[in-house]
Motif scaffolding. Structure first.
Motif, PDB file in Angstrom:
ATOM      1  N   GLY A   1       1.903   1.656   2.138  1.00 28.41           N
ATOM      2  CA  GLY A   1       1.173   1.254   3.341  1.00 28.41           C
ATOM      3  C   GLY A   1       1.927   0.194   4.120  1.00 28.41           C
ATOM      4  N   SER A   2       2.407  -0.834   3.415  1.00 31.32           N
ATOM      5  CA  SER A   2       3.108  -1.911   4.115  1.00 31.32           C
ATOM      6  C   SER A   2       4.381  -1.401   4.766  1.00 31.32           C
ATOM      7  CB  SER A   2       3.454  -3.042   3.148  1.00 31.32           C
ATOM      8  OG  SER A   2       2.289  -3.576   2.570  1.00 31.32           O
TER       9      SER A   2
ATOM     10  N   CYS B   1      -3.503   1.199  -6.446  1.00 32.87           N
ATOM     11  CA  CYS B   1      -3.438   0.091  -5.488  1.00 32.87           C
ATOM     12  C   CYS B   1      -1.995  -0.272  -5.188  1.00 32.87           C
ATOM     13  CB  CYS B   1      -4.164  -1.131  -6.036  1.00 32.87           C
ATOM     14  SG  CYS B   1      -5.938  -0.950  -6.134  1.00 32.87           S
ATOM     15  N   ALA B   2      -1.158  -0.301  -6.236  1.00 36.93           N
ATOM     16  CA  ALA B   2       0.239  -0.689  -6.055  1.00 36.93           C
ATOM     17  C   ALA B   2       0.931   0.243  -5.061  1.00 36.93           C
ATOM     18  CB  ALA B   2       0.972  -0.651  -7.395  1.00 36.93           C
TER      19      ALA B   2
ATOM     20  N   ILE C   1      -0.434   2.196  -2.786  1.00 34.31           N
ATOM     21  CA  ILE C   1      -0.975   2.036  -1.431  1.00 34.31           C
ATOM     22  C   ILE C   1      -0.412   0.811  -0.759  1.00 34.31           C
ATOM     23  CG2 ILE C   1      -3.078   1.442  -0.166  1.00 34.31           C
ATOM     24  CD1 ILE C   1      -4.561   3.241  -2.103  1.00 34.31           C
ATOM     25  N   PHE C   2      -0.346  -0.310  -1.493  1.00 39.03           N
ATOM     26  CA  PHE C   2       0.119  -1.549  -0.869  1.00 39.03           C
ATOM     27  C   PHE C   2       1.577  -1.422  -0.459  1.00 39.03           C
ATOM     28  CE2 PHE C   2      -3.844  -2.767  -1.886  1.00 39.03           C
ATOM     29  CZ  PHE C   2      -4.105  -3.596  -2.969  1.00 39.03           C
ATOM     30  N   VAL C   3       2.406  -0.823  -1.337  1.00 38.03           N
ATOM     31  CA  VAL C   3       3.824  -0.748  -1.030  1.00 38.03           C
ATOM     32  C   VAL C   3       4.068   0.259   0.098  1.00 38.03           C
ATOM     33  CG1 VAL C   3       6.089  -0.111  -1.920  1.00 38.03           C
ATOM     34  CG2 VAL C   3       4.557  -1.461  -3.331  1.00 38.03           C
TER      35      VAL C   3
END
Lengths: 126, 205, 652
Positions: free
Chosen positions: A94-95, A87-88, A90-92
């Motif tokens: 992705g953003s 998740c970490a 993807i979030f970083v």
């Protein structure tokens, strides 16, 4: 991977795992500093290397210091941590990816900075 | 309640009560949530990187010596914390107390330097109001620092309980869980010094 | 904040004045009744400080039903305003406040507690456990939810409601465009409630992984327990994102940081990004338990084992992973690159596949079953076509290029109401009726229940089906009025009729609750519907004894209770009972939550000293908890034997 909860060899012995983990962490830290600031290679290569070192050191500490795989819940603990890292990332990433297109839009263009501005804009300005 | 505790008689002390086992697993899951919490702060930091609105730049303020000192303080404290748990598994209450106090002193040193760093930056014109970049910097670093500070108080509280009750399955699991928390904060710091300071000092972005 | 004291209480609006008076009168009435019947001690001891999952579950559901009333009234007011063009029932600002509170309440203070309430009541029973892994934490989760909900709800009478939508986009939600305490209520109410939800997620993950009864492997668990496990995983990994997002906006509003501002390099769109990174997994958090509820109901009332158990498990795991990969579909039109939109378009379309698998599995469960059309089954049957309509319109929206037409029109509004109401709300009602006898010892009246179903479902379709066409005709969402020349009047008017039908349905539900309390036959058997397949129906009495099972059962198959009944296995054998260890009640979580509320209330109005006091109170209660070594108590074996004997006698 799911270790049993029997006493490990370190029960009465020298804490090898901790010392090795500690020394390797120091080495990786110093190397990372040297590469980032001293080495004569491109920024892109440096980023890959120092983040690679960071992940290696993180896993080192998770295994050596935190006994992540130990106990009957070892598999759950590892799986949980891996999903958190998934998740970490993807979030970083992705953003950053999403916003890469936005640094040259509207208000933002006044700031005059864009981390990886494409040479030509990906779509026409309004 | 639940499983037969006698089958865990050979396990490390912190695993010998059912409450202890459940709490340890629960805390690992909580750490998964904390990974996501910090990753959101990192995502914010990267998106706002460089958005200094014409104000003071990080490269002008970051000091490599300070960062190295802070990194080593925290890394050594993670090592001493690990030795404290090792002492606990050896059954030495005295060992636990000594190595834990060392850990807390090193942690306090880390927090002290960080507070000094923050005051210095504010004095130089970089505060949470100055720009989006500095907001992201202070909240990412500040959240980590706040976690460390809370940890110092928490572990101090656990030490009092060790003093009062000695090493039991309950107190052992508290020491173990607080050590997981402490190690985790050092793992987060690895990413902070890489993503914030190495990139900033090296001009990598 | 320069709050004038004469703006502390909201004045000048007859509707709000009416609400203030009702709240005051109701509060006084409750205090009076409790005092007159001398029930304060009972309330404190038996309910407020209870760590029993069954009681906490009932309290969650009661709160959810009350919130459904509030959110529903918000919805009815919106529909009343939109029934006719250029209507003057609500001015624009009041309308904005109402759609904000409607959305926030329905998702966060109605759907979440309703489902978490059902999870609390049912899951420990389904896995053959005595309670959850962390009962004290469970009580804390409930009270943080309550405090967050009450804080949010008090906004419209003290200080003013938020009005930037439940999505609260920047820069609208910032200090420049939303001055005053309203938006702060949103930030702090959700923050506190979110803490409780995260703790619930951790609690149920550990409970399901570690406290299943002997023989119950993961692949022998009931499907509702599986969906609870996966939902808990999503909660653990999604809610911290909301925590950070809310905190960053709070800093912007209260401490002058520049995360989402228009100046100083801030990026308003970053809020939308972070909100939806949480927001998309959130909708799966509210739908997966619904899928679990329907799985139980389809199997039970088709008298057949759930079809395709393994496929169901794989599909919910796939949904949980994919749910973290689709969030950009909530803002396709914000100016992302084509590559970004394409990627998220594909992932969004992909996530519909596992759900489709589940629909087929439910249909195959019914095929060749012996179906009883009880009211829970009616809700499940109504769910299938209505949810599918919502789902396929979701695939339409998933196509990024097409979404430029649909986004933020009533087409979108209709899509999400179809999936949320036909999915989540139908499941809440179905679950309530299905497990009502487990909670209260009697069933809700079936005849009245069927009226409730038909009136509500038909009203729902009359309300929302026209809205697809309104959207295609160009009506945007979140507008407080429109002109007669727009040509939207007829469909809006029809939609409003449907909304009021749903309101009538809700009144029928309330009547049913009262009527059944007065007249329903009290039950003695734990197998209330006679067709129970899972361990929650295998208790020795209709309402389980507070220790759930005198002797923890041992299972060898899925649908363990059904298997025992089929093979004439004695469900309550004369085992040698032992004394049972139970945790003590505690008032400390309530007190800790009160400190959270106090501190948050202070921050809402920027009275920082009150915030500090609240924070100190929170830490003090945590420290007291750490130093507490209370190990609970034992129910003596004589009491266990006595209770079980009485339950067995009653069933003869």
């Amino acid at each position: 991977m799911a270790g049993k909860t029997h006493s490990s060899a370190e029960h009465e012995h020298f804490p090898w795992k901790h010392v090795v983990g500690f020394i390797l962490s120091i080495v990786l830290t110093i190397l990372a500093f040297w590469i980032a600031i001293g080495a004569e290679i491109g920024s892109s290569a440096k980023l890959w290397i120092i983040f690679g070192f960071a992940f290696i050191q993180a896993f080192l500490q998770l295994f050596m210091f935190m006994h992540m795989t130990e106990s009957e819940n070892g598999t759950v603990q590892v799986g949980n941590t891996l999903f958190g890292l998934f998740c970490a990332i993807i979030f970083v990433i992705g953003s950053v990816w999403i916003f890469a297109a936005h640094y040259s839009h509207g208000e933002n263009s006044k700031d005059g900075y864009s981390p990886s501005a494409p040479k030509q804009s990906e779509h026409s300005e309004k | 309640m639940g499983h037969n505790d006698s089958s865990y008689a050979n396990a490390p002390l912190e695993y010998q009560s059912e409450t202890g086992r459940l709490n340890i697993l629960g805390f690992w899951i909580f750490l998964g949530a904390e990974i996501v919490l910090f990753s959101t702060l990192f995502a914010t930091y990267f998106v706002l990187h460089g958005r200094t609105a014409g104000g003071v730049l990080p490269a002008e303020l970051f000091d490599m010596k300070l960062v190295l000192i802070m990194t080593f303080l925290l890394l050594v404290s993670s090592f001493t914390c690990g030795i404290a748990v090792h002492e606990m598994r050896r059954g030495s209450t005295k060992g636990v107390v000594i190595w834990t106090i060392l850990t807390l002193l090193l942690g306090a040193g880390f927090v002290g330097f960080e507070i000094y760093e923050f005051f210095h930056y504010v004095h130089e014109g970089a505060s949470i109001h100055t720009s989006a970049y500095w907001s992201a910097f202070f909240v990412l670093l500040g959240t980590h620092g706040l976690h460390v500070s809370i940890g110092i108080f928490w572990i101090t509280g656990v030490l009092f309980q060790i003093k009062k009750r000695g090493l039991t399955p309950q107190t052992a699991s508290k020491i173990f869980i607080s050590s997981l928390y402490w190690h985790f904060l050092d793992v987060v710091w690895i990413f902070i010094f890489t993503a914030v300071y190495l990139i900033g000092l090296g001009g990598l972005l | 904040m320069h709050l004038k004291w004469d703006e502390f209480f909201v004045t000048g609006d007859p509707l709000i004045l009416g609400a203030q008076i009702s709240i005051a009168l109701t509060s006084i009435a409750i205090v009076f009744v409790l005092t007159y019947f001398k029930k304060w001690k009972w309330l404190w001891k038996e309910w407020l400080t209870s760590v029993d999952h069954k009681k906490l579950g009932i309290m969650y559901i009661l709160a959810a039903v009350i919130m459904f009333f509030r959110g529903g009234v918000d919805g009815l007011m919106m529909r009343a305003q939109l029934a006719l063009p250029n209507n003057t029932f609500l001015d624009s600002n009041h309308y904005n406040e109402i759609f904000t509170t409607h959305g926030t309440i329905m998702i966060l203070f109605m759907a979440m507690p309703f489902l978490i309430g059902l999870i609390n009541v049912v899951v420990p029973l389904q896995i053959g456990a005595r309670d959850v892994a962390f009962p004290y934490l469970n009580n804390l989760s409930f009270w943080t939810f309550m405090v967050g909900a009450m804080l949010f709800n008090i906004s419209f009478v003290i200080g003013g409601s938020p009005s930037a939508g439940w999505t609260s986009y920047m820069p609208l939600a910032g200090n420049d465009f939303s001055p005053g305490p309203g938006q702060n209520y949103y930030l702090l109410g959700l923050q506190i409630a979110g803490i409780g939800t995260l703790m619930t997620g951790i609690n149920f993950m550990v409970t399901i992984l570690k406290m299943r009864t002997k023989g119950m492997t993961l692949m022998r668990m009931p499907m509702f327990t599986w969906t609870t496990l996966i939902t808990s995983v999503i909660i653990v990994f999604a809610f911290p994102v909301l925590t950070v997002a809310l905190a960053l906006m709070t800093f912007d509003r209260l401490f002058g940081s520049a995360f989402f501002t228009l100046e100083a390099g801030g990026m308003p769109m970053l809020w939308a990004n972070l909100f939806w990174i949480w927001g998309h997994p959130e909708v799966y958090i509210v739908i997966l338990p619904a899928f679990g509820i329907f799985s139980e109901i389809f199997a039970t009332f088709s008298r057949k084992q759930l079809f395709g158990y393994k496929a169901m498990v794989v599909s919910i795991v796939a949904i949980s992973v994919l749910s973290f990969l689709v969030w950009v579909h909530h803002f396709f039109t914000m100016g992302n690159s084509a590559a970004v939109n394409s990627f998220f378009s594909i992932t969004t379309m992909a996530i519909s596949v596992p759900t489709g698998v589940k629909i087929f599995n439910w249909l195959f469960t019914m095929y060749r079953g012996r179906i009883s059309f009880t009211s829970p089954m009616l809700w499940a049957l109504g769910f299938i076509p209505n949810f599918v309509i919502g789902g396929v319109t979701g695939v339409m929206l998933a196509m990024a290029a097409a979404d430029y037409q649909y986004h933020n029109t009533y087409f979108l509004v209709s899509h999400f109401h179809y999936v949320l109401i036909a999915g989540t709300v139908f499941a809440c009602f179905a679950g309530l009726v299905f497990w009502y006898p487990k909670m209260f010892g009697y069933k809700l009246n079936e005849r009245i229940g069927k009226w409730f179903f038909w009136v509500f479902m038909i009203g729902f379709n009359i309300c929302f089906f026209p809205q697809y066409f309104l959207g295609l005709q160009g009506m945007p969402r979140r507008i407080y009025t429109y002109g007669p020349e727009d040509g939207w009047t007829a469909l809006n008017f029809i939609s409003t009729i449907g909304a009021f039908m749903m309101g009538v349905g809700f009144i029928i539900l309330c009547y049913n609750i009262y009527y059944s309390w007065r007249h329903a036959k009290r039950e003695v058997s734990g197998d209330s519907w006679g067709e129970g397949r899972t361990l929650d129906w295998a208790t020795s009495s209709a309402i389980p004894p507070h220790y759930n099972f005198a002797a923890l059962p041992e299972v060898t198959t899925p649908d363990a209770f059904h298997h025992w009944k089929q093979n004439n296995v004695d469900v309550h054998p004369e085992k040698e009972f032992k004394k049972i260890h139970m945790p003590h009640n505690s008032g400390r979580p309530l007190i800790m939550s009160a400190f959270f509320g106090l501190g948050a209330f202070g921050l809402v109005f920027e009275w920082y000293w009150i915030g500090v006091i609240g924070l100190i109170g929170v830490f003090a209660t945590m420290i007291l908890r750490s130093f507490e070594y209370d190990d609970g108590y034992y129910i003596p074996v004589e009491e266990v034997i006595e209770t079980e004997k009485k339950n067995k006698e009653a069933q003869k």
